[in-house]
Design an enzyme around this catalytic site. Structure first.
Site, short mmCIF file in Angstrom:
data_model
loop_
_atom_site.label_atom_id
_atom_site.label_comp_id
_atom_site.label_asym_id
_atom_site.label_seq_id
_atom_site.Cartn_x
_atom_site.Cartn_y
_atom_site.Cartn_z
N LYS A 29 0.83 -1.21 0.00
CA LYS A 29 0.00 0.00 0.00
C LYS A 29 0.86 1.26 0.00
CE LYS A 29 -2.09 -1.07 3.87
NZ LYS A 29 -1.38 -2.33 4.17
N ARG A 31 -9.97 0.40 8.39
CA ARG A 31 -9.48 -0.94 8.73
C ARG A 31 -10.60 -1.81 9.26
NH1 ARG A 31 -3.73 0.05 8.27
NH2 ARG A 31 -2.98 -1.69 9.47
N ARG A 49 11.94 -5.57 5.14
CA ARG A 49 11.66 -4.16 4.83
C ARG A 49 12.49 -3.20 5.68
NH1 ARG A 49 5.67 -1.91 5.39
NH2 ARG A 49 5.90 -2.73 7.50
N ARG A 53 11.02 -1.08 11.11
CA ARG A 53 9.91 -0.77 12.01
C ARG A 53 9.85 -1.78 13.15
NH1 ARG A 53 4.73 0.24 8.12
NH2 ARG A 53 3.75 -1.00 9.75
N ARG A 66 0.16 -9.29 13.71
CA ARG A 66 -0.57 -8.34 12.84
C ARG A 66 -1.44 -9.10 11.85
NH1 ARG A 66 4.29 -5.21 10.47
NH2 ARG A 66 2.80 -4.05 9.21
P1 AP5 Z 1 4.82 -1.60 1.84
O1 AP5 Z 1 4.49 -0.74 0.67
O2 AP5 Z 1 5.56 -0.98 2.96
O3 AP5 Z 1 3.50 -2.37 2.35
P2 AP5 Z 1 2.23 -1.84 3.14
O4 AP5 Z 1 1.02 -2.48 2.55
O5 AP5 Z 1 2.25 -0.35 3.25
O6 AP5 Z 1 2.52 -2.53 4.54
P3 AP5 Z 1 2.40 -1.92 6.01
O7 AP5 Z 1 3.17 -2.87 6.91
O8 AP5 Z 1 2.78 -0.49 6.06
O9 AP5 Z 1 0.88 -2.09 6.25
P4 AP5 Z 1 0.15 -2.09 7.57
O10 AP5 Z 1 -1.22 -1.99 7.12
O11 AP5 Z 1 0.46 -3.26 8.46
O12 AP5 Z 1 0.83 -0.90 8.38
P5 AP5 Z 1 0.35 0.57 8.71
O13 AP5 Z 1 1.55 1.43 8.73
O14 AP5 Z 1 -0.81 0.95 7.88
O15 AP5 Z 1 5.64 -2.87 1.26
C1 AP5 Z 1 6.09 -3.88 2.14
C2 AP5 Z 1 7.44 -4.41 1.62
O16 AP5 Z 1 7.22 -5.08 0.37
C3 AP5 Z 1 8.49 -3.31 1.34
O17 AP5 Z 1 9.74 -3.79 1.73
C4 AP5 Z 1 8.41 -3.11 -0.19
O18 AP5 Z 1 9.67 -2.70 -0.73
C5 AP5 Z 1 8.01 -4.51 -0.68
N1 AP5 Z 1 7.16 -4.48 -1.87
C6 AP5 Z 1 6.13 -3.62 -2.14
N2 AP5 Z 1 5.54 -3.92 -3.30
C7 AP5 Z 1 6.20 -5.01 -3.80
C8 AP5 Z 1 6.04 -5.79 -4.99
N3 AP5 Z 1 5.09 -5.53 -5.90
N4 AP5 Z 1 6.89 -6.84 -5.18
C9 AP5 Z 1 7.85 -7.13 -4.25
N5 AP5 Z 1 8.05 -6.42 -3.11
C10 AP5 Z 1 7.22 -5.37 -2.89
O19 AP5 Z 1 -0.19 0.41 10.19
C11 AP5 Z 1 0.70 0.15 11.26
C12 AP5 Z 1 -0.10 -0.02 12.54
O20 AP5 Z 1 -0.76 1.22 12.85
C13 AP5 Z 1 -1.23 -1.05 12.51
O21 AP5 Z 1 -0.76 -2.36 12.78
C14 AP5 Z 1 -2.15 -0.52 13.59
O22 AP5 Z 1 -1.68 -0.83 14.87
C15 AP5 Z 1 -2.05 0.98 13.39
N6 AP5 Z 1 -3.07 1.50 12.45
C16 AP5 Z 1 -2.84 2.07 11.23
N7 AP5 Z 1 -4.01 2.44 10.65
C17 AP5 Z 1 -4.98 2.09 11.51
C18 AP5 Z 1 -6.40 2.20 11.48
N8 AP5 Z 1 -7.06 2.74 10.43
N9 AP5 Z 1 -7.11 1.73 12.54
C19 AP5 Z 1 -6.48 1.20 13.61
N10 AP5 Z 1 -5.15 1.06 13.70
C20 AP5 Z 1 -4.40 1.50 12.67
MG MG Z 2 2.47 1.06 4.78
#
Ligand code: AP5
Ligand code: MG
Length: 226
Positions: free
Chosen positions: A19, A94, A133, A166, A177
Site C-alpha cells: 500500500k 481498517r 523491509r 519498524r 498483525r
Molecule cells: P509496503 O508498501 O511498505 O506495504 P504496506 O502495505 O504499506 O505494509 P504496512 O506494513 O505499512 O501495512 P500495515 O497496514 O500493516 O501498516 P500501517 O503502517 O498501515 O511494502 C512492504 C514491503 O514489500 C516493502 O519492503 C516493499 O519494498 C516490498 N514491496 C512492495 N511492493 C512489492 C512488490 N510488488 N513486489 C515485491 N516487493 C514489494 O499500520 C501500522 C499499525 O498502525 C497497525 O498495525 C495498527 O496498529 C495501526 N493502524 C494504522 N491504521 C490504523 C487504522 N485505520 N485503525 C487502527 N489502527 C491502525
Molecule cells: Mg504502509
C-alpha cells in the site's frame, strides 16, 4: 474538514501488500494527497505526543488502535487544505465502523469513495516482505533488502535520510498483525464490494506492473489528473 472534498481512493491490502509503496507512486501521478494512518501514528510515537503514547502499545502488539482515537486523527488530517483536491487513503478504513464514519464525513462534504482497489498478496509473501523491509526516517519511503534495495546501503534514494526497521516488523509482531488484522480487512473488502467500488489487483507482479494495474483500475473511476 475542508469545505469540500474531491476524488477519493481507498487503497486496501494486508500488512506488507504494498500500500505504502504504491500510494507514494500513485498520489504523485494522480495529484492526490497521500493520507496514511500508520505514518501519522508513527510520527506521533516519534514525537511522544499523548496520541503516540496511546497508539504505541497497540501497534507493538500488532493490534488495531481503537477507533475513537484513529477516527479523530483521520478527520483532523482530512481538514487540511491539501485534501480538497482529493485523497488517496492508505491504511484507513481498517474495519466496517471506520468505513461508515468515512462515508458520512465525505458525504457531508459532497464527496464519496470513488474506488477501493485491493492489492492481493499471499500470506507467505507478506511475511518475507515485512521481514526484509527498511523504511526511511524522513518520509517512510519503503525498501526491501532483496526486492528493492536502496542505491546506497542504509540511505533513502529519495531524500537521503537514514533507513530503519519498524518495531512491528519483528517476526512475532508480523504474525500477530496478520492474525489480528486479516479478518477485519475481509470485512472492509466486503463493505466496498457491496458498495460496488471494489477493484482487485494482483500484488505479486513487481512494483511497476502493480502500479500500472492500479492506475487502470483507478483512472476510469476518478478521471485523469486535470
Ligand atoms: P509496503 O508498501 O511498505 O506495504 P504496506 O502495505 O504499506 O505494509 P504496512 O506494513 O505499512 O501495512 P500495515 O497496514 O500493516 O501498516 P500501517 O503502517 O498501515 O511494502 C512492504 C514491503 O514489500 C516493502 O519492503 C516493499 O519494498 C516490498 N514491496 C512492495 N511492493 C512489492 C512488490 N510488488 N513486489 C515485491 N516487493 C514489494 O499500520 C501500522 C499499525 O498502525 C497497525 O498495525 C495498527 O496498529 C495501526 N493502524 C494504522 N491504521 C490504523 C487504522 N485505520 N485503525 C487502527 N489502527 C491502525
Ligand atoms: Mg504502509
Amino acid at each position: 474538514m475542508t469545505a469540500s472534498i474531491g476524488r477519493v481512493v481507498v487503497l486496501l491490502g494486508a500488512p506488507g501488500a504494498g500500500k505504502g509503496t504504491q500510494a507514494q507512486i500513485l498520489s504523485e501521478k494522480l495529484g492526490l494527497a497521500h493520507v496514511a494512518t500508520g505514518d501519522l501514528f508513527r510520527a506521533a510515537v516519534r514525537d511522544q505526543t499523548p496520541l503516540g503514547v496511546t497508539a504505541k502499545g497497540f501497534m507493538d502488539r500488532g493490534e488495531l488502535v481503537p477507533d475513537a482515537v484513529t477516527i479523530e486523527m483521520l478527520l483532523e488530517r482530512l481538514a487540511k487544505p491539501d485534501a480538497e483536491a482529493g485523497i488517496l487513503l492508505d491504511g484507513f478504513p481498517r474495519n466496517t465502523a471506520q468505513a461508515e464514519v468515512l462515508d458520512k464525513a465525505l458525504g457531508d462534504k459532497g464527496g464519496r469513495v470513488n474506488v477501493a482497489p485491493l492489492i492481493e498478496v499471499p500470506e507467505p509473501e507478506l511475511v518475507s516482505r515485512l521481514g526484509g523491509r527498511w523504511i526511511c526516517r524522513a518520509q517512510g519511503h519503503p525498501y526491501h533488502l532483496q526486492g528493492k534495495p536502496p542505491k546506497q546501503a542504509g540511505i533513502c534514494d529519495v531524500d537521503g535520510s537514514e533507513l530503519y526497521q519498524r518495531d512491528d516488523d519483528k517476526p512475532e509482531t508480523v504474525q500477530a498483525r496478520l492474525r489480528q488484522q486479516l479478518g477485519a480487512l475481509e470485512q472492509v473488502v466486503g463493505y466496498y464490494r457491496d458498495h460496488g467500488v471494489l477493484a482487485t489487483v494482483d500484488g505479486t507482479t513487481g512494483i511497476e506492473n502493480v502500479s500500472k494495474d492500479l492506475l487502470a483500475a483507478i483512472e476510469p473511476a476518478i478521471g485523469s489528473r486535470s
